[in-house]
Write a protein that holds these residues in place. Structure first.
Motif, mmCIF file in Angstrom:
data_model
loop_
_atom_site.group_PDB
_atom_site.id
_atom_site.type_symbol
_atom_site.label_atom_id
_atom_site.label_comp_id
_atom_site.label_asym_id
_atom_site.label_seq_id
_atom_site.Cartn_x
_atom_site.Cartn_y
_atom_site.Cartn_z
ATOM 1 N N PRO A 1 0.826 -1.212 0.000
ATOM 2 C CA PRO A 1 0.000 0.000 0.000
ATOM 3 C C PRO A 1 0.862 1.265 0.000
ATOM 4 C CG PRO A 1 -0.765 -1.565 1.664
ATOM 5 C CD PRO A 1 0.548 -2.075 1.164
ATOM 6 N N HIS B 1 -4.886 2.753 3.242
ATOM 7 C CA HIS B 1 -4.839 1.346 2.818
ATOM 8 C C HIS B 1 -3.816 0.560 3.638
ATOM 9 C CE1 HIS B 1 -6.444 2.657 -1.403
ATOM 10 N NE2 HIS B 1 -7.393 2.640 -0.479
ATOM 11 N N GLN C 1 -4.601 -2.724 5.919
ATOM 12 C CA GLN C 1 -3.911 -4.005 5.752
ATOM 13 C C GLN C 1 -3.274 -4.479 7.056
ATOM 14 O OE1 GLN C 1 0.170 -4.291 4.182
ATOM 15 N NE2 GLN C 1 -0.690 -5.466 2.460
#
Length: 448
Positions: free
Chosen positions: A307, A312, A316
């Motif tokens: 990412p 993001h 994750q």
């Protein structure tokens, strides 16, 4: 009359005498780590007294244990273990066992092409069967995968799974797998040309009780921004060191879904991939609970896109932390049959405590030290830096050897390394805490 010993025999005899079993390495590493922690405790007595005047001595001990004692112990154990580590050789470097590669996709129309192209370039002499599972994409993933697979001459099958969730996609494909081994590969991950061969070679060279081999995943898009540069070192040193440690003790805790090899019959034996946000973590712990072993092969390399958007990235990594809690809830460390895996999985029990202390005590204490208040962070905390740097140096030497064997070059990324050493944990601990809280509060699962 006994044969006379030649000079060439002497080094062999010395090596035989110096041979240490994995169990001996395990206990010696613990012994030296305990000695390090004992020294830390002695040195920190003035720190405990000073902090105890503010928060009481018991609370001071509790906080310093989370900041220094346990992290120091774990890092020392890792360093000594890595120094003991010697990767066993391959019994064969050119296996030919047919293998299936499972690629679960969701809206990967633009990324699936490079993944398939690298599979086509593999130097593996055995048959490779590819199963692409379109997990309810809204783009042309399935069509692009089928057309490109045919153009490249790949043995490819494209399936459709409407129910969202990587585990549902993989379990559907599992019904179509007819090979002894299967590999899971993310659609944004590309393989080194020797990747499949080396991964299968490790499995073919391993004892029968080894049911999975985790490959080494490194960063492909590290030049995009500062966040990707930091993650390049995390994958290259941090994640690799943990997997190498766990592989030494035959209990790699995550045969990651992004790139790992499994014995098909064992995956079916445990019921396939579970309905969990950390499906690969829970699956691996299920293997270990049944007394199977999981290896790690550092020379079987794949490159993935990490990412580059901070949101993001948080999603994750918090998902990874949440997956660890799921695994702890489903497979208790004390239920593990072997001492190595009991310790390795049990170590995760203290991670939430360490991350909470780091987030809510160490980070505020670091900022207070900038204004002259050294209650938490002070000169004495600099003692942990040499250990951290030495551990990174040892891993760097290992990884350099891997890259030389594969004719790869290590990218220069000094700024990323500086940020990784000094700042990365200040990002990771709060993100992990958020992941733990998501699991406690049973928030909605988000895979991407």
């Amino acid at each position: 009359m006994p044969l006379k010993e030649t000079p060439r025999d002497v080094p062999l005899r010395i090596r035989e005498r110096l041979y240490l079993s994995v169990l001996w390495k395990f206990w010696l590493s613990h012994g030296l780590a305990f000695a390090w922690m004992l020294m830390s405790i002695i040195i920190s007595i003035p720190w405990v007294k000073d902090l105890g005047e503010l928060v009481t001595v018991p609370v001071a001990i509790l906080l310093i244990t989370g900041i220094a004692y346990i992290p120091g112990y774990l890092n020392a154990f890792m360093l000594v273990s890595l120094l003991f580590d010697k990767q066993p050789g391959f019994k064969t470097l050119h296996p030919a066992e047919p293998v299936s590669i499972l690629i679960a996709c969701w809206n990967e129309e633009k990324g699936i092409d490079s993944t398939l192209q690298q599979i086509a370039k593999q130097d593996y002499t055995g048959e490779i069967r590819i199963i692409v599972i379109d997990n309810n994409s809204t783009d042309l993933t399935a069509l692009v995968a089928k057309q490109l697979g045919d153009e490249l001459g790949l043995n490819i099958k494209v399936l459709f799974e409407k129910k969202p969730g990587k585990n549902f996609a993989l379990n559907k494909a599992l019904r179509y797998v007819e090979t002894k081994y299967l590999i899971t590969l993310d659609a944004d991950t590309v393989l080194h040309t020797q990747a499949v061969r080396r991964l299968v070679a490790r499995m073919e060279s391993a004892p029968q009780e080894v049911c999975a081999v985790a490959g080494a995943v490194l960063v492909r898009n590290s030049r995009e921004n500062w966040l990707a540069r930091i993650q390049e070192w995390d994958y290259f040193l941090g994640i690799a060191s943990i997997k190498r440690l766990q592989g030494l003790y035959q209990g790699t805790l995550v045969a990651q879904g992004a790139y790992s090899l499994y014995r098909t019959e064992v995956v079916k034996e445990v019921g396939g991939w579970p309905d969990a946000i950390g499906e690969d973590i829970v699956l691996t712990w299920s293997f270990l609970e049944k007394n199977y072993k999981v290896y790690f092969e550092p020379t079987a390399i794949a490159f993935t896109d990490v990412p580059t958007n901070f949101r993001h990235f948080v999603r994750q990594r918090s998902r990874w932390a949440r997956g660890m809690i799921e695994a702890l809830k489903q497979v208790k460390p004390w239920q593990q049959p072997r001492i190595f895996t009991r310790y390795l999985t049990g170590s995760n029990l203290v991670m939430p405590y360490l991350d909470f202390v780091y987030t809510f005590v160490w980070i505020p204490g670091l900022f207070l030290s900038l204004f002259g208040f050294y209650w938490i962070a002070g000169p004495q905390t600099l003692f942990v830096l040499p250990l951290a740097l030495l551990t990174n140096y040892v891993l760097y030497r290992y990884q350099k050897g891997v890259f030389q064997e594969l004719n790869l070059g290590i990218r220069k990324n000094r700024k990323g390394f500086f940020l990784y050493v000094l700042c990365y944990q200040m990002i990771m601990s709060p993100v992990s805490v958020w992941g733990y809280l998501q699991e406690v509060m049973r928030l909605r699962r988000v895979w991407k």
